[in-house]
Design a protein around this motif. Sequence first.
Motif, short mmCIF file in Angstrom:
data_model
loop_
_atom_site.label_atom_id
_atom_site.label_comp_id
_atom_site.label_asym_id
_atom_site.label_seq_id
_atom_site.Cartn_x
_atom_site.Cartn_y
_atom_site.Cartn_z
N LEU A 105 36.69 28.93 98.42
CA LEU A 105 37.56 29.79 97.69
C LEU A 105 37.38 31.03 97.75
O LEU A 105 38.26 32.09 98.13
CB LEU A 105 37.66 29.28 96.32
CG LEU A 105 38.84 30.05 95.36
CD1 LEU A 105 40.04 29.81 95.96
CD2 LEU A 105 38.77 29.47 93.99
N TYR A 140 42.57 33.78 92.26
CA TYR A 140 41.42 33.71 92.96
C TYR A 140 40.26 34.26 92.00
O TYR A 140 39.44 33.43 92.15
CB TYR A 140 41.49 34.61 94.22
CG TYR A 140 42.14 34.13 95.37
CD1 TYR A 140 42.02 33.03 96.10
CD2 TYR A 140 43.21 34.92 95.73
CE1 TYR A 140 42.50 32.38 97.08
CE2 TYR A 140 44.13 34.35 96.99
CZ TYR A 140 43.70 33.08 97.47
OH TYR A 140 44.59 32.58 98.81
N PHE A 146 39.79 33.85 99.47
CA PHE A 146 39.91 35.25 98.76
C PHE A 146 39.59 36.41 99.62
O PHE A 146 40.61 37.32 99.63
CB PHE A 146 39.30 35.28 97.51
CG PHE A 146 39.66 36.60 96.57
CD1 PHE A 146 40.84 37.00 96.11
CD2 PHE A 146 38.30 37.39 96.50
CE1 PHE A 146 41.12 38.15 95.55
CE2 PHE A 146 38.73 38.63 95.59
CZ PHE A 146 40.03 39.02 95.29
N SER A 192 48.08 36.86 93.09
CA SER A 192 46.92 36.03 93.86
C SER A 192 45.72 36.17 93.59
O SER A 192 44.75 35.74 93.35
CB SER A 192 47.28 36.17 95.20
OG SER A 192 48.45 35.53 95.55
N CYS A 229 43.82 25.95 100.56
CA CYS A 229 43.74 25.88 99.15
C CYS A 229 43.96 24.47 98.63
O CYS A 229 43.30 24.05 97.58
CB CYS A 229 45.14 26.73 98.57
SG CYS A 229 45.21 26.64 96.92
N LEU A 274 48.05 28.95 92.52
CA LEU A 274 47.93 29.72 93.75
C LEU A 274 48.47 28.89 94.91
O LEU A 274 49.43 29.36 95.82
CB LEU A 274 46.43 29.73 94.31
CG LEU A 274 45.42 30.77 93.71
CD1 LEU A 274 44.03 30.62 93.97
CD2 LEU A 274 46.03 32.24 94.10
#
Length: 94
Positions: free
Chosen positions: A87, A6, A91, A2, A58, A38
């Motif tokens: 985004l 990101y 994250f 992940s 997302c 993701l």
Amino acid sequence: MSSDCYRAAVAALDRALDDGPDKIYHDLAEVVRCLVLLRTELTATRREGERGDRLERCNGVLSMVIGGEYPLAGLRRDRLHKARDELASLFDEA
């Protein structure tokens, strides 16, 4: 995985916002690939019972990127800026 996705997506959005029109679509294609990975990962964690809104967020970022890349006329940098900020926020919360 992940955090790498990101980071790669945010970096590609940053490049897209700085690049000229001849390079931006390559960067946006990378963003879309990262976001799809993701989303797949977040879908799996949702099936395992994870709560929260990360999957929906997302999907929203993915929609903003695609909407910014394929408008009826010209590139929508405002949408790309918003997608990048969302985004990065997503994250930071992961």
